[in-house]
Write a protein that holds these residues in place. Sequence first.
Motif, PDB file in Angstrom:
ATOM      1  N   UNK A 152       0.821  -1.208   0.000  1.00 15.59           N
ATOM      2  CA  UNK A 152       0.000   0.000   0.000  1.00 15.59           C
ATOM      3  C   UNK A 152       0.858   1.263   0.000  1.00 15.59           C
ATOM      4  N   UNK A 153       2.058   1.195   0.590  1.00 15.19           N
ATOM      5  CA  UNK A 153       2.955   2.346   0.541  1.00 15.19           C
ATOM      6  C   UNK A 153       3.556   2.514  -0.854  1.00 15.19           C
ATOM      7  N   UNK A 154       3.883   1.406  -1.481  1.00 14.06           N
ATOM      8  CA  UNK A 154       4.414   1.453  -2.844  1.00 14.06           C
ATOM      9  C   UNK A 154       3.378   2.069  -3.788  1.00 14.06           C
ATOM     10  N   UNK A 155       2.122   1.640  -3.636  1.00  8.78           N
ATOM     11  CA  UNK A 155       1.055   2.168  -4.494  1.00  8.78           C
ATOM     12  C   UNK A 155       0.862   3.666  -4.271  1.00  8.78           C
ATOM     13  N   UNK A 156       0.936   4.090  -3.010  1.00  2.78           N
ATOM     14  CA  UNK A 156       0.785   5.508  -2.712  1.00  2.78           C
ATOM     15  C   UNK A 156       1.924   6.327  -3.289  1.00  2.78           C
ATOM     16  N   UNK A 157       3.136   5.800  -3.190  1.00  3.72           N
ATOM     17  CA  UNK A 157       4.288   6.515  -3.740  1.00  3.72           C
ATOM     18  C   UNK A 157       4.195   6.617  -5.259  1.00  3.72           C
ATOM     19  N   UNK A 158       3.712   5.569  -5.892  1.00  5.01           N
ATOM     20  CA  UNK A 158       3.561   5.597  -7.348  1.00  5.01           C
ATOM     21  C   UNK A 158       2.578   6.711  -7.748  1.00  5.01           C
ATOM     22  N   UNK A 159       1.487   6.822  -7.002  1.00  2.00           N
ATOM     23  CA  UNK A 159       0.519   7.883  -7.285  1.00  2.00           C
ATOM     24  C   UNK A 159       1.137   9.260  -7.077  1.00  2.00           C
ATOM     25  N   UNK A 160       1.920   9.383  -6.016  1.00  2.00           N
ATOM     26  CA  UNK A 160       2.625  10.642  -5.759  1.00  2.00           C
ATOM     27  C   UNK A 160       3.532  11.009  -6.931  1.00  2.00           C
ATOM     28  N   UNK A 161       4.313  10.036  -7.432  1.00  3.38           N
ATOM     29  CA  UNK A 161       5.217  10.303  -8.542  1.00  3.38           C
ATOM     30  C   UNK A 161       4.477  10.709  -9.815  1.00  3.38           C
ATOM     31  N   UNK A 162       3.338  10.038 -10.036  1.00  2.00           N
ATOM     32  CA  UNK A 162       2.637  10.247 -11.300  1.00  2.00           C
ATOM     33  C   UNK A 162       1.741  11.481 -11.296  1.00  2.00           C
ATOM     34  N   UNK A 163       1.222  11.861 -10.120  1.00  2.00           N
ATOM     35  CA  UNK A 163       0.234  12.936 -10.082  1.00  2.00           C
ATOM     36  C   UNK A 163       0.684  14.162  -9.284  1.00  2.00           C
ATOM     37  N   UNK A 164       1.050  13.979  -8.035  1.00  2.00           N
ATOM     38  CA  UNK A 164       1.306  15.145  -7.195  1.00  2.00           C
ATOM     39  C   UNK A 164       2.665  15.785  -7.475  1.00  2.00           C
ATOM     40  N   UNK A 165       3.705  14.975  -7.622  1.00  2.00           N
ATOM     41  CA  UNK A 165       5.033  15.544  -7.839  1.00  2.00           C
ATOM     42  C   UNK A 165       5.109  16.419  -9.087  1.00  2.00           C
ATOM     43  N   UNK A 166       4.578  15.983 -10.221  1.00  2.00           N
ATOM     44  CA  UNK A 166       4.641  16.861 -11.399  1.00  2.00           C
ATOM     45  C   UNK A 166       3.934  18.201 -11.179  1.00  2.00           C
ATOM     46  N   UNK A 167       2.837  18.171 -10.434  1.00  2.00           N
ATOM     47  CA  UNK A 167       2.071  19.401 -10.207  1.00  2.00           C
ATOM     48  C   UNK A 167       2.751  20.343  -9.223  1.00  2.00           C
ATOM     49  N   UNK A 168       3.579  19.781  -8.332  1.00  2.00           N
ATOM     50  CA  UNK A 168       4.200  20.596  -7.287  1.00  2.00           C
ATOM     51  C   UNK A 168       5.724  20.566  -7.340  1.00  2.00           C
ATOM     52  N   UNK A 169       6.293  20.195  -8.477  1.00  2.00           N
ATOM     53  CA  UNK A 169       7.737  20.025  -8.568  1.00  2.00           C
ATOM     54  C   UNK A 169       8.486  21.304  -8.185  1.00  2.00           C
ATOM     55  N   UNK A 170       7.992  22.446  -8.636  1.00  2.00           N
ATOM     56  CA  UNK A 170       8.663  23.711  -8.335  1.00  2.00           C
ATOM     57  C   UNK A 170       8.648  23.998  -6.835  1.00  2.00           C
ATOM     58  N   UNK A 171       7.530  23.647  -6.172  1.00  2.00           N
ATOM     59  CA  UNK A 171       7.428  23.845  -4.725  1.00  2.00           C
ATOM     60  C   UNK A 171       8.444  22.974  -3.996  1.00  2.00           C
ATOM     61  N   UNK A 172       8.612  21.729  -4.403  1.00  2.00           N
ATOM     62  CA  UNK A 172       9.586  20.842  -3.779  1.00  2.00           C
ATOM     63  C   UNK A 172      11.003  21.372  -3.995  1.00  2.00           C
ATOM     64  N   UNK A 173      11.284  21.853  -5.188  1.00  2.00           N
ATOM     65  CA  UNK A 173      12.621  22.383  -5.484  1.00  2.00           C
ATOM     66  C   UNK A 173      12.909  23.608  -4.614  1.00  2.00           C
ATOM     67  N   UNK A 174      11.900  24.455  -4.457  1.00  2.00           N
ATOM     68  CA  UNK A 174      12.060  25.648  -3.630  1.00  2.00           C
ATOM     69  C   UNK A 174      12.343  25.283  -2.180  1.00  2.00           C
ATOM     70  N   UNK A 175      11.606  24.299  -1.654  1.00  2.00           N
ATOM     71  CA  UNK A 175      11.810  23.860  -0.273  1.00  2.00           C
ATOM     72  C   UNK A 175      13.193  23.255  -0.082  1.00  2.00           C
ATOM     73  N   UNK A 176      13.649  22.497  -1.072  1.00  2.00           N
ATOM     74  CA  UNK A 176      14.959  21.869  -0.979  1.00  2.00           C
ATOM     75  C   UNK A 176      16.075  22.906  -0.968  1.00  2.00           C
ATOM     76  N   UNK A 177      15.899  23.965  -1.726  1.00  2.00           N
ATOM     77  CA  UNK A 177      16.949  24.979  -1.855  1.00  2.00           C
ATOM     78  C   UNK A 177      16.892  26.035  -0.755  1.00  2.00           C
TER      79      UNK A 177
END
Length: 217
Positions: free
Chosen positions: A8-33
């Motif tokens: 169930x964690x693998x499935x959730x991570x796959x959804x995150x990669x396919x849907x949420x990460x692309x939509x919020x990639x800039x936000x993640x990059x900003x937080x990392x930097x």
Amino acid sequence: MTHHLPEHLVAGYRTFLEKRLPAERERFRELAEAGQHPPTIVIACCDSRAAPETIFNSSHGEIFVVRNVANLVPPYEPDGEYHSTSAALEFAVQALKVEHILILGHSGCGGIHAALSPNADPLSPGDFIGKWMSLLDPVAKAMNGNEQMTSRERHAALERVAIRHSIGNLRTFPMIRDLEAQNKLTIHGAWVDIANGDLWSMDPESGDFERMNFETA
């Protein structure tokens, strides 16, 4: 490909990669930097049903969350023991310079049940929960001494009284007490009903909990 995590964690991570990460990639990059700069620390219960990020519809980097059994804050005791919650508070207040501290309780809390049932069989050998919940001994004993209340009423009442008790413990921390006196830090309490999503905020003057209502006439 072999995965070493529950499916169930693998499935959730796959959804995150396919849907949420692309939509919020800039936000993640900003937080990392730029690092994190949340204005609020929320001390919540580790109960899986009471996630602050869901309740407050928060995205990454917006709130600093600390979770423990029954959303408790211990008193200021730098005694060499392990103090996870105290360490997180110190980091949030001194390093992140948060402006708000919120203690968030919830309905049906198992830790509160344990505090009201000190003579019950321990939940596990060693009973870490019993030791942790002893932080509430004074108020739990007072609640159990009220024979006019049913066990359900005592449980519901202690969930809110425990929030006020933890707020009192917060103010034993010199760093928190000083910043609050300087109006640089505000302390809040709230309680959420898991069944219907109602959120009750604590009046800082009276200590009463009032249901937040956004209905318009």
